[in-house]
Scaffold this motif. Structure first.
Motif, PDB file in Angstrom:
ATOM      1  N   LYS A  59      -3.259  54.818 -60.892  1.00 22.38           N
ATOM      2  CA  LYS A  59      -2.021  55.581 -60.747  1.00 22.38           C
ATOM      3  C   LYS A  59      -2.162  56.739 -59.775  1.00 22.38           C
ATOM      4  CE  LYS A  59       0.283  54.324 -64.930  1.00 22.38           C
ATOM      5  NZ  LYS A  59       1.048  54.727 -66.088  1.00 22.38           N
ATOM      6  N   THR A  60      -3.408  57.102 -59.447  1.00 23.66           N
ATOM      7  CA  THR A  60      -3.607  58.200 -58.497  1.00 23.66           C
ATOM      8  C   THR A  60      -4.319  57.740 -57.233  1.00 23.66           C
ATOM      9  OG1 THR A  60      -5.661  58.850 -59.600  1.00 23.66           O
ATOM     10  CG2 THR A  60      -3.651  59.927 -60.333  1.00 23.66           C
ATOM     11  N   PHE A  61      -4.496  56.432 -57.078  1.00 17.67           N
ATOM     12  CA  PHE A  61      -5.051  55.898 -55.816  1.00 17.67           C
ATOM     13  C   PHE A  61      -4.026  56.093 -54.705  1.00 17.67           C
ATOM     14  CE2 PHE A  61      -7.888  52.167 -57.526  1.00 17.67           C
ATOM     15  CZ  PHE A  61      -8.646  53.071 -58.241  1.00 17.67           C
ATOM     16  N   PRO A  62      -4.469  56.242 -53.479  1.00 17.50           N
ATOM     17  CA  PRO A  62      -3.513  56.145 -52.368  1.00 17.50           C
ATOM     18  C   PRO A  62      -2.890  54.760 -52.393  1.00 17.50           C
ATOM     19  CG  PRO A  62      -5.651  56.970 -51.618  1.00 17.50           C
ATOM     20  CD  PRO A  62      -5.845  56.473 -53.032  1.00 17.50           C
ATOM     21  N   ALA A  63      -1.588  54.686 -52.251  1.00 20.85           N
ATOM     22  CA  ALA A  63      -0.912  53.380 -52.320  1.00 20.85           C
ATOM     23  C   ALA A  63       0.272  53.410 -51.355  1.00 20.85           C
ATOM     24  CB  ALA A  63      -0.493  53.081 -53.748  1.00 20.85           C
ATOM     25  N   ALA A  64       1.427  52.969 -51.825  1.00 21.93           N
ATOM     26  CA  ALA A  64       2.593  52.914 -50.938  1.00 21.93           C
ATOM     27  C   ALA A  64       3.592  53.994 -51.343  1.00 21.93           C
ATOM     28  CB  ALA A  64       3.230  51.532 -50.994  1.00 21.93           C
ATOM     29  N   GLY A  65       4.747  53.946 -50.720  1.00 20.06           N
ATOM     30  CA  GLY A  65       5.783  54.921 -51.043  1.00 20.06           C
ATOM     31  C   GLY A  65       5.265  56.329 -50.797  1.00 20.06           C
ATOM     32  N   THR A  66       5.415  57.185 -51.796  1.00 19.35           N
ATOM     33  CA  THR A  66       4.957  58.570 -51.651  1.00 19.35           C
ATOM     34  C   THR A  66       3.631  58.806 -52.371  1.00 19.35           C
ATOM     35  OG1 THR A  66       6.301  59.098 -53.565  1.00 19.35           O
ATOM     36  CG2 THR A  66       7.293  59.495 -51.399  1.00 19.35           C
ATOM     37  N   GLN A  67       2.993  57.722 -52.776  1.00 22.19           N
ATOM     38  CA  GLN A  67       1.743  57.869 -53.526  1.00 22.19           C
ATOM     39  C   GLN A  67       0.570  58.047 -52.575  1.00 22.19           C
ATOM     40  OE1 GLN A  67       1.231  55.082 -56.785  1.00 22.19           O
ATOM     41  NE2 GLN A  67      -0.982  55.396 -56.750  1.00 22.19           N
ATOM     42  N   ARG A  68       0.309  59.308 -52.242  1.00 22.97           N
ATOM     43  CA  ARG A  68      -0.701  59.570 -51.227  1.00 22.97           C
ATOM     44  C   ARG A  68      -2.105  59.647 -51.801  1.00 22.97           C
ATOM     45  NH1 ARG A  68       1.227  63.819 -48.084  1.00 22.97           N
ATOM     46  NH2 ARG A  68       3.213  63.697 -49.173  1.00 22.97           N
TER      47      ARG A  68
END
Lengths: 522, 522
Positions: free
Chosen positions: A219-228
């Motif tokens: 849930k806190t990995f860099p991913a897509a959207g605004t999840q840096r």
């Protein structure tokens, strides 16, 4: 087996091999003559008319036999067990483990991936001797994952006992060390760029955390959207220093930097014993299995071996011009032998240096360490008795696997496990494993264990010359030259103890010695 | 592709992601909402009656289609190429590489091991999205060797241009840094044990060299007899600092510590395109290949796509409620589209951030890097234009292999290679490779190359938002919400740019957005 881990690790802790070497130099033991980096070249037929008794069909015995037979020597190979390999031992469904006071049967399902390397389990990329035989004999190799930054380090006394990802400890340790170093760095700034890069420091040479330490959860990995990605707070260096002081965990922090453990590491596809069976085939298969050596006799300049055929119950006498004795010293010390007093004394002292080492393996399905913990191969560490938990490097994302639920090379812990029954070891390994993986007991299946100190014809894991002050300088050299017809070989007769490579190098050395004697007519 | 290498590496050098995050926090852009760590759960039939045009059958397009079709959406997938995968592209004997001004044919022999991952070539153990699809679709994985301490770092201006083993630079760097740190360490000695272990320091906290740095040649390796191993002299830290300043080599020194490059790394058995073909099969195979998008139209609240069937030469019109546009921005910017002015502007600005990246592959037999140089997998680095040389992680000790003789992700060098003809790239890669492996030109066979900036329908390697100041904060967010019916997906629409994982996470995000719209009736 990972002798290097303990031995070299300890040397590093005590003050680096560099310092050890300097000390040795001061003792007048250097410079070192360079002998047999590769296999000795024996002319064809150079051994014709000469006989050698090879005691033990482990790596050293098999390699010696291969080279000697190719050169025309008549070799008799006596092996007490009913299989080749010695401490190279791969266990699969249905196999039997006999220790001095227990018998186990491997009762997990039959599957090519479900094997357990109870002894030797990895090869270094610079173990050129053993790798050479793998190449020559067509033993397929694949990468062995020794370093997995997602694996864990657990210590009861820190972090509330919660396991920490290795990546986090490594990154925060580097950051803190680099920050300290920056305070002593040259004021001309010539090292600033390097230190910033080394420790992931800010422009003003401080460490505030880094993506290198990893992210706490998906849930806190860099991913897509605004999840840096959400960084973790750095672990204080004092906490890591306490990890470093806790039993074996100093090794956990620098293991990957060491000569014998640094990547690339390899393993044979299908189990480590692929190597010994390939060697056995290469020597023509002629090994007298089940022949236990009872006496080693001096017959003038020649040798006599009295062995007992365990199945037939008969006594067999073998005469030979030379003997290559690869019997581990804890076993050899109790065999009646016409060794010189100095050699017999060295054997007894050398035997006392052997470590214990115990492994416990669990079958498991599914591969929950991958599914739940995103751990693909590698090693988790704990200050508890199991020392290490190994995840398989092969069968990635398949449906099941063998976990090495304990690889105990710390001597006292290994001996504590050795006295337990197989059921007791299972229970103890599960209790420790719970600290790394909550719910562990419910997630592992059939188990088996091997305590090398209690395995007949081994009675120990490997020689540890460098743990006993002076042993390397005063005892080991006594066994280097032949004692009349008797030559000693094996991992213990090398500077790569605990590794197949040591056995290979020792075999090369010993075969070279014999060839020189034959050439010189001695 | 290794976006992380350059991007994250640079961030680390510039002052760590920690600092970057703190800066962003100061800009009021944090805290970060947590969105779509895993695939959105779409109720069965929730998409019934809704249509989606998916532009591009790379990872983002395929994953989007898989999720949408499973939920009952009617998807039309338009792909300009005649194969799936986009920048996931595995080349084998007989394959054709078409760039804007050249055509190559792969003319090495046909063999399952002889493949070249021209684009994406590795998976991180924490790339849970793409790993999840591999598991679900039965794509077999094996370890990818990213870290090999026996691999080399070469720089013309240091060490007389002689390549150095990575183990040596790493060990000597750690030793020197730890020695510096010890001078600033607390006088209570609480960190002394840690620093000794960290750097292989002596008792008096100095670094005199270590076995960690490795031994110069097999003749000085620890072996048998009296061959205890001969240590090398430490490389002065000032020399290593100059390596750190030289072009990309800062990355070489800390690459393994980074989030996306740290072990364990994995690869599909048999080539990276195993993933895209498994996805293609999972979506039912219905992809309109050879359909090049020419116009993207707004038809009220719906969308119209005008594409050209390249083989038939016909124009095809597709209407859909929504569009998932995964076309790389350097291609998309030139397609006539009814995007809002802000979106069109962001596409153009985003396109300018794309890196070039060029790879050159060589077939070679025997595997001389293993035989002569004891390099088993991993990466050698040079300050020269080829940047990196990759050795295969599979087929260890077999008779042949594919070397990635150049993986150029440094933008200027990649563009210098891109303008060369295939023959010119081969010659240049051989000239650079000679510095790592003397006699290289005579040891490599057939070659092929891919310059991503010149590959139609890609026109670049991957988005590099973090290289252009402000791009991540001001341009990327413009493309996050839908522009009417148009949704943007792909590695560029993520914080994991340059990786398949970014494409997967972006697909999850985008499919989630569409599902929410449908649910809300928008």
């Amino acid at each position: 087996m990972a002798a290097d881990l303990s031995r070299r690790g300890l040397l590093d802790v005590l003050g680096s091999v560099g310092a050890a070497t300097l000390t040795l130099k001061a003792m007048g033991l250097l410079p070192v003559p360079i002998v047999f980096a590769t296999a000795p070249v024996l002319p064809a037929d150079s051994g014709r008319g000469k006989s050698v008794a090879v005691l033990g069909a482990g790596i050293a015995g098999l390699v010696s036999t291969l080279l000697l037979r190719r050169a025309g020597y008549q070799c008799t190979v006596l092996e007490a067990r009913t299989r080749p390999g010695g401490r190279v031992w791969t266990l699969r469904s249905g196999d039997t483990i006999e220790e001095m006071d227990s018998t186990q049967k491997v009762d997990w399902e039959s599957d090519p991936d479900l094997y357990f390397n109870a002894g030797a389990a990895r090869l270094s990329h610079h173990h050129l001797g053993i790798l050479g035989y793998c190449r020559e004999l067509g033993v397929a190799l694949e990468p062995f994952i020794n370093d997995n930054r997602a694996a864990l380090i657990q210590i009861d006394s820190e972090f509330s006992g919660e396991p920490q990802r290795i990546a986090r400890l490594q990154a925060d340790m580097r950051g803190a060390v680099a920050e300290l170093a920056a305070r002593s760095a040259p004021i001309d700034g010539s090292l600033d760029g390097l230190l910033r890069n080394f420790g992931a420091l800010t422009k003003d040479m401080t460490y505030l955390g880094s993506s290198r330490a990893g992210f706490a959860s998906p849930k806190t990995f860099p991913a897509a959207g605004t999840q840096r990605g959400k960084l973790q707070r750095p672990i204080p260096i004092g906490d890591i220093a306490r990890v470093n002081e806790a039993r074996i965990l100093a090794n956990a922090l620098t293991f990957l930097e060491s000569w014998n453990q640094a990547p690339t590491m390899l393993q044979p596809v299908g189990g480590m014993d692929r190597i010994v069976y390939a060697l056995e085939k290469a020597i023509g298969g002629e090994v007298a299995y089940g022949h236990e050596v009872e006496q080693i006799l001096r017959l003038g300049e020649r040798a006599g071996i009295v062995s007992r055929d365990r199945r037939a119950g008969t006594i067999v006498r073998t005469e030979a011009d030379y003997v290559v004795c690869t019997i581990p010293l804890p076993v050899l010390k109790s065999i009646r032998a016409d060794f010189s007093p100095a050699v017999q004394h060295a054997i007894e002292q050398g035997a006392a240096t052997y470590g214990a080492a115990t492994k416990v393996a669990f079958a498991a399905a599914p591969r929950w360490w991958e599914l739940d913990d995103r751990i693909y191969g590698g090693i988790s560490w704990t200050s508890r008795d199991i020392n290490q938990l190994w995840y398989p490097s092969h069968g990635i994302q398949s449906s099941k696997g063998i976990l090495v639920g304990a690889y105990i090379w710390e001597d006292e812990a290994a001996r504590r496990y050795a006295v337990l029954s197989p059921a007791g070891r299972r229970a103890a390994a599960i209790a420790d494993g719970e600290r790394l993986h909550p719910g562990y007991g419910a997630k592992v299946g059939a188990s088996t264990s091997v305590a090398w100190s209690k395995v007949p014809y081994s009675l120990g894991a490997w020689a540890e010359w460098d743990f006993t002050p002076g042993a390397r300088e005063t005892i080991y050299p006594v066994l280097l030259p032949p004692d009349g017809p008797f030559h000693f070989a094996g991992e213990h007769m090398s500077y790569v103890t605990g590794w197949q490579e040591g056995a290979v190098q020792s075999a090369h050395y010993t075969v070279g010695q014999i060839a020189e004697r034959v050439k010189a007519g001695r």
